[in-house]
Design an enzyme around this catalytic site. Structure first.
Site, PDB file in Angstrom:
ATOM      1  N   GLU A 102      60.752 100.746  47.588  1.00  0.00           N
ATOM      2  CA  GLU A 102      59.706 100.536  46.583  1.00  0.00           C
ATOM      3  C   GLU A 102      60.246  99.796  45.356  1.00  0.00           C
ATOM      4  OE1 GLU A 102      57.270 104.522  48.043  1.00  0.00           O
ATOM      5  OE2 GLU A 102      58.179 104.521  46.058  1.00  0.00           O
ATOM      6  N   TYR A 105      51.307 100.690  50.354  1.00  0.00           N
ATOM      7  CA  TYR A 105      50.797 101.951  50.898  1.00  0.00           C
ATOM      8  C   TYR A 105      50.561 101.873  52.410  1.00  0.00           C
ATOM      9  CZ  TYR A 105      50.263 104.158  46.323  1.00  0.00           C
ATOM     10  OH  TYR A 105      50.506 104.748  45.104  1.00  0.00           O
ATOM     11  N   ASN A 156      45.493 109.685  40.234  1.00  0.00           N
ATOM     12  CA  ASN A 156      46.400 110.760  39.846  1.00  0.00           C
ATOM     13  C   ASN A 156      47.529 110.295  38.918  1.00  0.00           C
ATOM     14  OD1 ASN A 156      47.888 109.445  41.763  1.00  0.00           O
ATOM     15  ND2 ASN A 156      48.340 111.241  42.999  1.00  0.00           N
ATOM     16  N   LYS A 205      49.771 104.494  37.081  1.00  0.00           N
ATOM     17  CA  LYS A 205      48.670 103.886  37.840  1.00  0.00           C
ATOM     18  C   LYS A 205      47.562 103.377  36.913  1.00  0.00           C
ATOM     19  CE  LYS A 205      49.602 106.578  42.001  1.00  0.00           C
ATOM     20  NZ  LYS A 205      49.011 107.390  43.093  1.00  0.00           N
ATOM     21  N   HIS A 244      52.869 107.595  40.323  1.00  0.00           N
ATOM     22  CA  HIS A 244      53.488 107.656  41.652  1.00  0.00           C
ATOM     23  C   HIS A 244      54.958 107.987  41.495  1.00  0.00           C
ATOM     24  CE1 HIS A 244      54.745 106.424  45.703  1.00  0.00           C
ATOM     25  NE2 HIS A 244      55.728 105.767  45.107  1.00  0.00           N
TER      26      HIS A 244
HETATM   27  P1  CMP Z   1      50.846 108.663  45.669  1.00  0.00           P
HETATM   28  O1  CMP Z   1      51.847 109.720  45.352  1.00  0.00           O
HETATM   29  O2  CMP Z   1      51.006 107.346  44.994  1.00  0.00           O
HETATM   30  O3  CMP Z   1      50.824 108.428  47.250  1.00  0.00           O
HETATM   31  C1  CMP Z   1      49.678 108.073  47.984  1.00  0.00           C
HETATM   32  C2  CMP Z   1      48.452 108.082  47.151  1.00  0.00           C
HETATM   33  O4  CMP Z   1      47.251 108.180  47.896  1.00  0.00           O
HETATM   34  C3  CMP Z   1      48.422 109.316  46.263  1.00  0.00           C
HETATM   35  O5  CMP Z   1      49.408 109.232  45.280  1.00  0.00           O
HETATM   36  C4  CMP Z   1      46.983 109.304  45.795  1.00  0.00           C
HETATM   37  O6  CMP Z   1      46.756 108.303  44.790  1.00  0.00           O
HETATM   38  C5  CMP Z   1      46.300 108.862  47.085  1.00  0.00           C
HETATM   39  N1  CMP Z   1      45.813 110.013  47.872  1.00  0.00           N
HETATM   40  C6  CMP Z   1      46.553 110.931  48.527  1.00  0.00           C
HETATM   41  N2  CMP Z   1      45.760 111.820  49.153  1.00  0.00           N
HETATM   42  C7  CMP Z   1      44.493 111.447  48.894  1.00  0.00           C
HETATM   43  C8  CMP Z   1      43.223 111.960  49.264  1.00  0.00           C
HETATM   44  N3  CMP Z   1      43.097 113.048  50.043  1.00  0.00           N
HETATM   45  N4  CMP Z   1      42.122 111.317  48.822  1.00  0.00           N
HETATM   46  C9  CMP Z   1      42.250 110.209  48.052  1.00  0.00           C
HETATM   47  N5  CMP Z   1      43.432 109.670  47.660  1.00  0.00           N
HETATM   48  C10 CMP Z   1      44.543 110.282  48.079  1.00  0.00           C
END
Ligand code: CMP
Length: 139
Positions: free
Chosen positions: A128, A51, A114, A11, A117
């Site tokens: 995806e 998303y 984070n 990311k 993905h």
């Molecule tokens: P990802 O695994 O890519 O799937 C959805 C994404 O949404 C997740 O990683 C985070 O980047 C984001 N995400 C999920 N939960 C939250 C949350 N509670 N607050 C903010 N971002 C979130």
């Protein structure tokens, strides 16, 4: 597409922090073979579509803004039991909850930013992968 594959994105936060090489090394060390790879930047429309399942969540617009904020590295990875094993390798969505040694524990800053993905099912891995790659880019 074969079912022993998963899709990943490094990311914008991890790209900006210079972690592409270290994350790809972790992925290789864990036994995954890279069968597609590209650096690209998602448009707002791309991120909203990718998303879409989270469209009703309170964090959706912030997540979209984050995902378009800079380049990402997209990849398709091959390994037996790829989806499940890769989710173990990356760790919990919130890096605060991620186990030691996982990619998110090592490289992620927050639940949104984070670092990486990983697809949550074989079906989503395929959807995806085709979202980001043409067939001639998959090996
Ligand atoms: P990802 O695994 O890519 O799937 C959805 C994404 O949404 C997740 O990683 C985070 O980047 C984001 N995400 C999920 N939960 C939250 C949350 N509670 N607050 C903010 N971002 C979130």
């Amino acid at each position: 597409m074969k079912t022993n594959r998963t899709f990943t994105m490094i990311k914008p936060d991890a790209v900006e922090n210079g972690y592409i090489g270290a994350i790809l090394a972790k992925i290789n060390e864990a036994g995954f073979k890279i069968v597609a790879l590209k650096m690209t930047q998602m448009s707002k429309r791309d991120a909203q579509l990718f998303y879409a399942v989270h469209a009703q969540r309170p964090f959706f617009s912030s997540l979209v803004d984050f995902m378009v904020s800079g380049p990402i590295v997209a990849a398709i990875l091959e390994k037996e039991n790829a989806v499940e094993d890769f989710r173990k390798l990356i760790g919990a969505t919130n890096p605060a909850d991620a186990e030691d040694g996982t990619i998110r524990k090592l490289f992620a800053a927050s639940i949104q930013n984070n670092a990486i993905h990983g697809s949550d099912s074989d079906e989503n891995a395929m959807i995806e992968s085709y979202f980001h790659f043409a067939t001639r880019e998959m090996f």
